[in-house]
Motif scaffolding. Structure first.
Motif, mmCIF file in Angstrom:
data_model
loop_
_atom_site.group_PDB
_atom_site.id
_atom_site.type_symbol
_atom_site.label_atom_id
_atom_site.label_comp_id
_atom_site.label_asym_id
_atom_site.label_seq_id
_atom_site.Cartn_x
_atom_site.Cartn_y
_atom_site.Cartn_z
ATOM 1 N N MET A 1 -12.102 42.321 34.977
ATOM 2 C CA MET A 1 -11.569 41.136 34.298
ATOM 3 C C MET A 1 -11.206 40.084 35.330
ATOM 4 O O MET A 1 -10.525 40.367 36.309
ATOM 5 N N SER A 2 -11.672 38.869 35.131
ATOM 6 C CA SER A 2 -11.456 37.805 36.104
ATOM 7 C C SER A 2 -10.060 37.218 36.008
ATOM 8 O O SER A 2 -9.380 37.332 34.985
ATOM 9 N N LEU A 3 -9.652 36.572 37.099
ATOM 10 C CA LEU A 3 -8.352 35.900 37.111
ATOM 11 C C LEU A 3 -8.335 34.752 36.108
ATOM 12 O O LEU A 3 -7.289 34.446 35.535
ATOM 13 N N ARG A 4 -9.478 34.138 35.881
ATOM 14 C CA ARG A 4 -9.556 33.047 34.906
ATOM 15 C C ARG A 4 -9.190 33.535 33.505
ATOM 16 O O ARG A 4 -8.476 32.856 32.770
ATOM 17 N N ASN A 5 -9.677 34.712 33.137
ATOM 18 C CA ASN A 5 -9.342 35.268 31.823
ATOM 19 C C ASN A 5 -7.854 35.601 31.731
ATOM 20 O O ASN A 5 -7.238 35.456 30.670
ATOM 21 N N SER A 6 -7.277 36.062 32.842
ATOM 22 C CA SER A 6 -5.835 36.338 32.867
ATOM 23 C C SER A 6 -5.042 35.062 32.645
ATOM 24 O O SER A 6 -4.054 35.048 31.902
ATOM 25 N N VAL A 7 -5.482 33.981 33.290
ATOM 26 C CA VAL A 7 -4.811 32.692 33.121
ATOM 27 C C VAL A 7 -4.908 32.233 31.671
ATOM 28 O O VAL A 7 -3.955 31.662 31.110
ATOM 29 N N LEU A 8 -6.035 32.483 31.029
ATOM 30 C CA LEU A 8 -6.202 32.114 29.619
ATOM 31 C C LEU A 8 -5.221 32.884 28.742
ATOM 32 O O LEU A 8 -4.596 32.306 27.835
ATOM 33 N N ILE A 9 -5.075 34.183 28.991
ATOM 34 C CA ILE A 9 -4.104 34.991 28.242
ATOM 35 C C ILE A 9 -2.703 34.437 28.430
ATOM 36 O O ILE A 9 -1.940 34.264 27.472
ATOM 37 N N ILE A 10 -2.354 34.144 29.671
ATOM 38 C CA ILE A 10 -1.022 33.621 29.980
ATOM 39 C C ILE A 10 -0.785 32.297 29.260
ATOM 40 O O ILE A 10 0.266 32.077 28.662
ATOM 41 N N PHE A 11 -1.782 31.415 29.303
ATOM 42 C CA PHE A 11 -1.654 30.107 28.654
ATOM 43 C C PHE A 11 -1.452 30.255 27.147
ATOM 44 O O PHE A 11 -0.583 29.590 26.558
ATOM 45 N N LEU A 12 -2.234 31.119 26.516
ATOM 46 C CA LEU A 12 -2.130 31.294 25.064
ATOM 47 C C LEU A 12 -0.772 31.872 24.662
ATOM 48 O O LEU A 12 -0.157 31.426 23.683
ATOM 49 N N VAL A 13 -0.291 32.865 25.423
ATOM 50 C CA VAL A 13 1.013 33.458 25.120
ATOM 51 C C VAL A 13 2.120 32.422 25.281
ATOM 52 O O VAL A 13 3.004 32.309 24.417
ATOM 53 N N LEU A 14 2.068 31.646 26.364
ATOM 54 C CA LEU A 14 3.090 30.618 26.586
ATOM 55 C C LEU A 14 3.041 29.551 25.501
ATOM 56 O O LEU A 14 4.086 29.066 25.055
ATOM 57 N N LEU A 15 1.847 29.175 25.081
ATOM 58 C CA LEU A 15 1.701 28.165 24.036
ATOM 59 C C LEU A 15 2.342 28.630 22.737
ATOM 60 O O LEU A 15 3.130 27.907 22.107
ATOM 61 N N ILE A 16 2.012 29.864 22.322
ATOM 62 C CA ILE A 16 2.576 30.406 21.081
ATOM 63 C C ILE A 16 4.084 30.599 21.213
ATOM 64 O O ILE A 16 4.848 30.281 20.292
ATOM 65 N N ASP A 17 4.518 31.101 22.359
ATOM 66 C CA ASP A 17 5.935 31.356 22.587
ATOM 67 C C ASP A 17 6.751 30.076 22.509
ATOM 68 O O ASP A 17 7.749 30.003 21.777
ATOM 69 N N GLN A 18 6.336 29.052 23.236
ATOM 70 C CA GLN A 18 7.113 27.813 23.259
ATOM 71 C C GLN A 18 7.027 27.054 21.942
ATOM 72 O O GLN A 18 8.012 26.455 21.501
ATOM 73 N N PHE A 19 5.876 27.092 21.290
ATOM 74 C CA PHE A 19 5.765 26.437 19.975
ATOM 75 C C PHE A 19 6.723 27.078 18.982
ATOM 76 O O PHE A 19 7.431 26.378 18.246
ATOM 77 N N SER A 20 6.750 28.418 18.955
ATOM 78 C CA SER A 20 7.622 29.110 18.003
ATOM 79 C C SER A 20 9.097 28.849 18.306
ATOM 80 O O SER A 20 9.906 28.658 17.391
ATOM 81 N N LYS A 21 9.450 28.805 19.577
ATOM 82 C CA LYS A 21 10.851 28.566 19.945
ATOM 83 C C LYS A 21 11.287 27.154 19.597
ATOM 84 O O LYS A 21 12.383 26.941 19.057
ATOM 85 N N ILE A 22 10.444 26.181 19.920
ATOM 86 C CA ILE A 22 10.790 24.788 19.611
ATOM 87 C C ILE A 22 10.872 24.577 18.106
ATOM 88 O O ILE A 22 11.773 23.891 17.601
ATOM 89 N N TYR A 23 9.945 25.193 17.365
ATOM 90 C CA TYR A 23 9.973 25.058 15.904
ATOM 91 C C TYR A 23 11.263 25.639 15.332
ATOM 92 O O TYR A 23 11.941 24.995 14.513
ATOM 93 N N VAL A 24 11.599 26.851 15.747
ATOM 94 C CA VAL A 24 12.804 27.496 15.222
ATOM 95 C C VAL A 24 14.048 26.737 15.662
ATOM 96 O O VAL A 24 14.980 26.533 14.874
ATOM 97 N N LYS A 25 14.087 26.308 16.906
ATOM 98 C CA LYS A 25 15.252 25.594 17.424
ATOM 99 C C LYS A 25 15.507 24.298 16.668
ATOM 100 O O LYS A 25 16.665 23.913 16.455
ATOM 101 N N THR A 26 14.448 23.610 16.252
ATOM 102 C CA THR A 26 14.602 22.313 15.593
ATOM 103 C C THR A 26 14.569 22.391 14.071
ATOM 104 O O THR A 26 14.712 21.363 13.402
ATOM 105 N N ASN A 27 14.377 23.595 13.518
ATOM 106 C CA ASN A 27 14.309 23.725 12.057
ATOM 107 C C ASN A 27 15.263 24.768 11.487
ATOM 108 O O ASN A 27 15.316 24.934 10.264
ATOM 109 N N PHE A 28 16.005 25.467 12.348
ATOM 110 C CA PHE A 28 16.925 26.497 11.893
ATOM 111 C C PHE A 28 18.320 26.214 12.428
ATOM 112 O O PHE A 28 18.477 25.754 13.564
ATOM 113 N N ILE A 29 19.304 26.512 11.615
ATOM 114 C CA ILE A 29 20.698 26.461 12.046
ATOM 115 C C ILE A 29 21.066 27.824 12.606
ATOM 116 O O ILE A 29 20.587 28.851 12.127
#
Length: 211
Positions: free
Chosen positions: A1-29
């Motif tokens: 498995m190439s380092l490029r594919n690892s970077v893609l996994i990392i990017f996708l996880v960070l994208l989903i993680d931060q999107f979910s956190k920002i959404y919950v933070k700004t839409n939940f009490i």
């Protein structure tokens, strides 16, 4: 498995993680008042913690800063582990596991470094992103959690049960986020597929395989 594919996994996880956190933070009490019951055993709710498991924290005025700095150094070590593993053409199991652990660690570090100066608090109102009155300072942000699976909730334990007899029992009581799932999955891969993860590549003629 190439380092490029690892970077893609990392990017996708960070994208989903931060999107979910920002959404919950700004839409939940914060806490119970803002929870959504997806099912009897699955709830979405906003909880924040100092960044350690089960809400634990290092005591003292500099405890949070020490934890964040330690995590940054730890992530540096994980990054080197990932790079070194790619150079050694390690197994796909190991590369995926390290990528997930790295992404999860970075995801929670982002909260710790930036969220304190980006958001105001979430108590009794929805948080505002890029607020003029942030709740904290640099390196003192709180990690956002949202997934809650109380499969068994407030079950009265019999009196004869040691330590918890007569008390309400909840399973599963942890509240976590996407970054935590990534870390747990990565560690799980290393444990369950240990032999495959740390297998060495051997060459037989023109063929290569891991043993």
């Amino acid at each position: 498995m190439s380092l490029r594919n690892s970077v893609l996994i990392i990017f996708l996880v960070l994208l989903i993680d931060q999107f979910s956190k920002i959404y919950v933070k700004t839409n939940f009490i914060y806490g119970e008042a803002g929870q959504i019951d997806v099912a009897n055993w699955f709830k979405l709710m906003l909880i924040e913690n100092e960044g350690m498991a089960w809400g634990a924290k290092i005591p003292g005025d500099y405890g949070k800063l020490i934890l964040t700095v330690f995590r940054i150094f730890a992530v540096g070590g994980i990054a080197y582990w990932l790079y070194d593993s790619s150079k050694k053409h390690s197994s796909r199991f190991l590369m995926v596991a390290i990528s997930l652990i790295f992404a999860g660690a970075v995801g929670n570090i982002i909260d710790s470094i930036f969220y304190g100066v980006i958001f105001d608090d979430s108590y009794n109102h929805l948080a505002v992103m890029f607020s003029e009155n942030p709740y904290g300072t640099w390196f003192h942000g709180k990690v956002v959690d949202m997934f809650y699976f109380p499969i068994i909730r407030d079950y009265p334990m019999p009196e004869w049960v040691p330590f918890i007899g007569g008390k309400p029992f909840t399973f599963f009581n942890a509240i976590f986020n996407v970054a935590d799932v990534a870390i747990s999955t990565g560690v799980g891969i290393l444990i369950v597929f240990n032999k495959k993860a740390f297998a060495k590549k051997v060459s037989i003629g023109t063929n290569e395989r891991f043993e």
